[in-house]
Design a protein around this motif. Structure first.
Motif, PDB file in Angstrom:
ATOM      1  N   PRO A  45       2.366   9.258 -40.788  1.00 54.81           N
ATOM      2  CA  PRO A  45       3.747   9.120 -40.290  1.00 54.81           C
ATOM      3  C   PRO A  45       4.196   7.668 -40.130  1.00 54.81           C
ATOM      4  CG  PRO A  45       2.569  10.803 -39.057  1.00 54.81           C
ATOM      5  CD  PRO A  45       1.545  10.087 -39.881  1.00 54.81           C
ATOM      6  N   THR A  46       3.242   6.763 -39.936  1.00 56.33           N
ATOM      7  CA  THR A  46       3.613   5.360 -39.719  1.00 56.33           C
ATOM      8  C   THR A  46       3.133   4.425 -40.831  1.00 56.33           C
ATOM      9  OG1 THR A  46       1.598   5.022 -38.408  1.00 56.33           O
ATOM     10  CG2 THR A  46       3.609   5.657 -37.213  1.00 56.33           C
ATOM     11  N   CYS A  47       2.575   4.991 -41.900  1.00 50.09           N
ATOM     12  CA  CYS A  47       2.023   4.161 -42.977  1.00 50.09           C
ATOM     13  C   CYS A  47       3.131   3.709 -43.927  1.00 50.09           C
ATOM     14  CB  CYS A  47       0.961   4.943 -43.752  1.00 50.09           C
ATOM     15  SG  CYS A  47       0.231   3.997 -45.110  1.00 50.09           S
ATOM     16  N   ASP A  48       3.208   2.419 -44.153  1.00 51.78           N
ATOM     17  CA  ASP A  48       4.227   1.884 -45.063  1.00 51.78           C
ATOM     18  C   ASP A  48       3.970   2.282 -46.509  1.00 51.78           C
ATOM     19  OD1 ASP A  48       5.497   0.622 -42.965  1.00 51.78           O
ATOM     20  OD2 ASP A  48       4.471  -1.295 -43.268  1.00 51.78           O
ATOM     21  N   PHE A  49       2.712   2.599 -46.839  1.00 51.62           N
ATOM     22  CA  PHE A  49       2.347   2.852 -48.231  1.00 51.62           C
ATOM     23  C   PHE A  49       2.937   4.150 -48.781  1.00 51.62           C
ATOM     24  CE2 PHE A  49      -1.778   0.355 -47.322  1.00 51.62           C
ATOM     25  CZ  PHE A  49      -1.104  -0.836 -47.489  1.00 51.62           C
ATOM     26  N   VAL A  50       3.402   5.047 -47.908  1.00 51.04           N
ATOM     27  CA  VAL A  50       3.948   6.316 -48.405  1.00 51.04           C
ATOM     28  C   VAL A  50       5.432   6.190 -48.742  1.00 51.04           C
ATOM     29  CG1 VAL A  50       2.236   7.690 -47.191  1.00 51.04           C
ATOM     30  CG2 VAL A  50       4.427   7.181 -46.068  1.00 51.04           C
ATOM     31  N   ASP A  51       5.966   4.991 -48.637  1.00 50.39           N
ATOM     32  CA  ASP A  51       7.354   4.731 -49.031  1.00 50.39           C
ATOM     33  C   ASP A  51       7.400   4.400 -50.515  1.00 50.39           C
ATOM     34  OD1 ASP A  51       9.582   2.280 -49.327  1.00 50.39           O
ATOM     35  OD2 ASP A  51      10.255   3.987 -48.130  1.00 50.39           O
ATOM     36  N   LEU A  90       3.205   6.535 -55.990  1.00 49.70           N
ATOM     37  CA  LEU A  90       3.508   7.446 -54.887  1.00 49.70           C
ATOM     38  C   LEU A  90       2.790   8.780 -55.052  1.00 49.70           C
ATOM     39  CD1 LEU A  90       5.208   7.397 -52.307  1.00 49.70           C
ATOM     40  CD2 LEU A  90       7.065   8.454 -53.601  1.00 49.70           C
ATOM     41  N   ALA A  91       2.647   9.232 -56.289  1.00 48.25           N
ATOM     42  CA  ALA A  91       2.005  10.523 -56.550  1.00 48.25           C
ATOM     43  C   ALA A  91       0.508  10.489 -56.339  1.00 48.25           C
ATOM     44  CB  ALA A  91       2.302  10.968 -57.987  1.00 48.25           C
ATOM     45  N   THR A  92      -0.083   9.290 -56.230  1.00 45.38           N
ATOM     46  CA  THR A  92      -1.548   9.184 -56.148  1.00 45.38           C
ATOM     47  C   THR A  92      -2.049   8.596 -54.835  1.00 45.38           C
ATOM     48  OG1 THR A  92      -1.468   7.047 -57.315  1.00 45.38           O
ATOM     49  CG2 THR A  92      -1.846   9.028 -58.651  1.00 45.38           C
ATOM     50  N   VAL A  93      -1.188   8.446 -53.835  1.00 44.14           N
ATOM     51  CA  VAL A  93      -1.694   7.960 -52.545  1.00 44.14           C
ATOM     52  C   VAL A  93      -2.676   8.998 -51.993  1.00 44.14           C
ATOM     53  CG1 VAL A  93       0.240   6.447 -51.986  1.00 44.14           C
ATOM     54  CG2 VAL A  93       0.359   8.869 -51.374  1.00 44.14           C
ATOM     55  N   PRO A  94      -3.838   8.573 -51.511  1.00 44.05           N
ATOM     56  CA  PRO A  94      -4.899   9.526 -51.155  1.00 44.05           C
ATOM     57  C   PRO A  94      -4.591  10.379 -49.935  1.00 44.05           C
ATOM     58  CG  PRO A  94      -5.522   7.309 -50.518  1.00 44.05           C
ATOM     59  CD  PRO A  94      -4.261   7.184 -51.329  1.00 44.05           C
ATOM     60  N   CYS A  95      -3.721   9.901 -49.039  1.00 43.14           N
ATOM     61  CA  CYS A  95      -3.481  10.669 -47.822  1.00 43.14           C
ATOM     62  C   CYS A  95      -2.701  11.956 -48.086  1.00 43.14           C
ATOM     63  CB  CYS A  95      -2.765   9.824 -46.776  1.00 43.14           C
ATOM     64  SG  CYS A  95      -1.203   9.123 -47.327  1.00 43.14           S
ATOM     65  N   LEU A  96      -2.334  12.208 -49.336  1.00 48.91           N
ATOM     66  CA  LEU A  96      -1.788  13.515 -49.681  1.00 48.91           C
ATOM     67  C   LEU A  96      -2.838  14.606 -49.516  1.00 48.91           C
ATOM     68  CD1 LEU A  96       0.206  12.599 -52.929  1.00 48.91           C
ATOM     69  CD2 LEU A  96       1.194  13.307 -50.738  1.00 48.91           C
ATOM     70  N   HIS A  97      -4.118  14.265 -49.754  1.00 47.22           N
ATOM     71  CA  HIS A  97      -5.154  15.297 -49.771  1.00 47.22           C
ATOM     72  C   HIS A  97      -6.314  15.026 -48.835  1.00 47.22           C
ATOM     73  CE1 HIS A  97      -8.103  12.881 -52.080  1.00 47.22           C
ATOM     74  NE2 HIS A  97      -7.044  12.377 -52.682  1.00 47.22           N
ATOM     75  N   THR A  98      -6.303  13.857 -48.176  1.00 40.44           N
ATOM     76  CA  THR A  98      -7.433  13.534 -47.305  1.00 40.44           C
ATOM     77  C   THR A  98      -6.977  12.565 -46.233  1.00 40.44           C
ATOM     78  OG1 THR A  98      -9.724  12.766 -47.287  1.00 40.44           O
ATOM     79  CG2 THR A  98      -8.185  11.538 -48.664  1.00 40.44           C
ATOM     80  N   ASP A  99      -7.830  12.331 -45.246  1.00 37.69           N
ATOM     81  CA  ASP A  99      -7.531  11.299 -44.262  1.00 37.69           C
ATOM     82  C   ASP A  99      -7.467   9.953 -44.955  1.00 37.69           C
ATOM     83  OD1 ASP A  99      -7.553  13.172 -42.233  1.00 37.69           O
ATOM     84  OD2 ASP A  99      -9.664  12.838 -41.723  1.00 37.69           O
ATOM     85  N   CYS A 100      -6.619   9.098 -44.459  1.00 36.65           N
ATOM     86  CA  CYS A 100      -6.435   7.789 -45.081  1.00 36.65           C
ATOM     87  C   CYS A 100      -7.753   7.016 -45.064  1.00 36.65           C
ATOM     88  CB  CYS A 100      -5.357   7.002 -44.337  1.00 36.65           C
ATOM     89  SG  CYS A 100      -5.132   5.325 -44.996  1.00 36.65           S
ATOM     90  N   PRO A 101      -8.226   6.570 -46.215  1.00 37.32           N
ATOM     91  CA  PRO A 101      -9.478   5.799 -46.252  1.00 37.32           C
ATOM     92  C   PRO A 101      -9.326   4.388 -45.695  1.00 37.32           C
ATOM     93  CG  PRO A 101      -8.515   5.930 -48.436  1.00 37.32           C
ATOM     94  CD  PRO A 101      -7.680   6.808 -47.555  1.00 37.32           C
ATOM     95  N   HIS A 102      -8.081   4.005 -45.342  1.00 35.48           N
ATOM     96  CA  HIS A 102      -7.831   2.653 -44.859  1.00 35.48           C
ATOM     97  C   HIS A 102      -7.449   2.637 -43.380  1.00 35.48           C
ATOM     98  CE1 HIS A 102      -8.009   1.934 -49.104  1.00 35.48           C
ATOM     99  NE2 HIS A 102      -6.988   2.747 -49.291  1.00 35.48           N
ATOM    100  N   GLY A 103      -7.626   3.798 -42.705  1.00 30.32           N
ATOM    101  CA  GLY A 103      -7.423   3.859 -41.268  1.00 30.32           C
ATOM    102  C   GLY A 103      -5.985   3.963 -40.821  1.00 30.32           C
TER     103      GLY A 103
END
Length: 367
Positions: free
Chosen positions: A282-288, A265-278
């Motif tokens: 707000p709707t990405c399951d990966f931030v759970d 959870l601490a290393t998901v990239p969308c913390l600091h940049t646009d999601c590289p996976h599109g």
């Protein structure tokens, strides 16, 4: 994953006074070997040996091999063929046969099998790159994540558990078990270090036991984050042994799986940049919490450790110093962790030597 049962093999006395070598089955001999290893090896290491070795034990039983001294070189060859036909990768087969060879060397030493039998095991050669997990937290991504946390205007983010965990992991290169073992009192804010201590009886063993105990210095900016985390965001809880875990959950000391999930959870990239996976945050399951490990760009504690070791080496820290900090050997670092790209290696490690590669008045073969 549950730990394998610990076996105690009972060997009856013999009529001749006990001098005769007992007729142990392959399973009994294997269990005896594993019990012997528990004296000096971490339980996680013994567990990995157990799961590699069980395939050989089960194969022997299926073949009707009742005692370990019946084994021949042809049996070893037949077992290897059997495992190859089951689709094992060369690396997995290399590890499994290497474990079998270690087991048979023990058996030969105590005269359970012919002394030449271990030489009949021939683990396949595996290219060096196959031993290396090249997935790591790259330095650029680590820097971006740490800057996101460090420069955040919200102190709840700046001094968050996730920031404390990532900073500790990156600047110490510690294993998951080492990070989990830390207590509040293991952190010395005045002298700016953390101390790793082996406490197997209190559920915080280190991989290398007492040899894993060490003191690791921290940069001042990491200590500033830890101070803020302890003062503002750390749960004031104790574990089952009355200790205060540094990286604490609401219920006490976090489990290994829990700590692993925190790191993802601490290393998901969308913390600091646009999601590289599109995806949209707000709707990405990966931030759970329970889904972060599925993000292709999040990283496990081991992958953060790998990235940290490579980064420390690229920064010019001598390999032996890095090895001491992260509690491993220079040989293991070079084999498993030192993963610079060719461009990184040129930029970071070779550049300083280019000035030596020139003709001048001091060099050459002049008389």
């Amino acid at each position: 994953m549950s730990q394998p049962d610990q076996y105690e093999v009972q060997i009856a006395g013999t009529a001749d006074g006990g001098d005769r070598v007992p007729d142990l089955s392959p399973r009994e001999a294997s269990e005896r070997w594993l019990n012997k290893l528990r004296v000096s090896k971490a339980e996680s290491t013994v567990s990995s040996y157990h799961y590699r070795q069980k395939h050989f034990v089960e194969w022997c039983e299926a073949q009707g091999i009742e005692t370990i001294d019946e084994l021949t070189g042809w049996d070893i060859e037949s077992f290897e063929t059997h495992r190859r036909e089951q689709g094992l990768s060369p690396l997995s087969l290399n590890k499994e046969l290497g474990t079998l060879q270690n087991f048979l060397e023990y058996c030969a030493r105590v005269e359970l099998v012919d002394e030449n039998l271990p030489e009949k095991v021939d683990p396949p050669d595996v290219p060096r790159d196959d031993h290396v997990d090249e997935t790591r937290l790259h330095a650029d991504d680590a820097e971006a994540l740490l800057e996101y946390y460090r420069n955040n205007a919200d102190d709840r983010v700046r001094y968050s558990r996730d920031h404390a965990l990532l900073a500790l992991a990156w600047y110490t290169g510690a294993r998951l078990g080492g990070l989990r073992s830390l207590d509040v009192e293991d952190y010395n804010r005045d002298e700016e270090y953390v101390q790793f201590t082996h406490n197997p009886d209190q559920d915080t063993p280190l991989k290398n036991g007492r040899d894993g105990e060490r003191i690791v210095g921290l940069p001042g900016h990491v200590c500033e984050i830890l101070n803020g985390y302890i003062a503002n965001e750390r749960h004031e809880v104790y574990d089952d042994y009355g200790r205060e875990p540094l990286l604490a959950s609401q219920l006490g000391r976090v489990s290994k799986n829990g700590l692993r999930a925190w790191m993802y959870l601490a290393t998901v990239p969308c913390l600091h940049t646009d999601c590289p996976h599109g995806n949209e945050r707000p709707t990405c399951d990966f931030v759970d919490y329970s889904e972060a490990s599925k993000c292709p760009s999040s990283r496990s504690p081991h992958q953060v450790r790998t990235g940290s070791i490579t980064w420390q080496l690229n920064r010019g820290v001598p390999p032996q110093v890095v090895a001491d900090r992260v509690n491993t050997s220079v040989r293991v670092i070079k084999r498993h962790y030192d993963q610079p790209t060719k461009l990184e290696e040129m930029r970071e490690r070779r550049q300083d030597h280019l000035e030596s590669l020139d003709f001048d008045d001091e060099g050459g073969d002049g008389e």
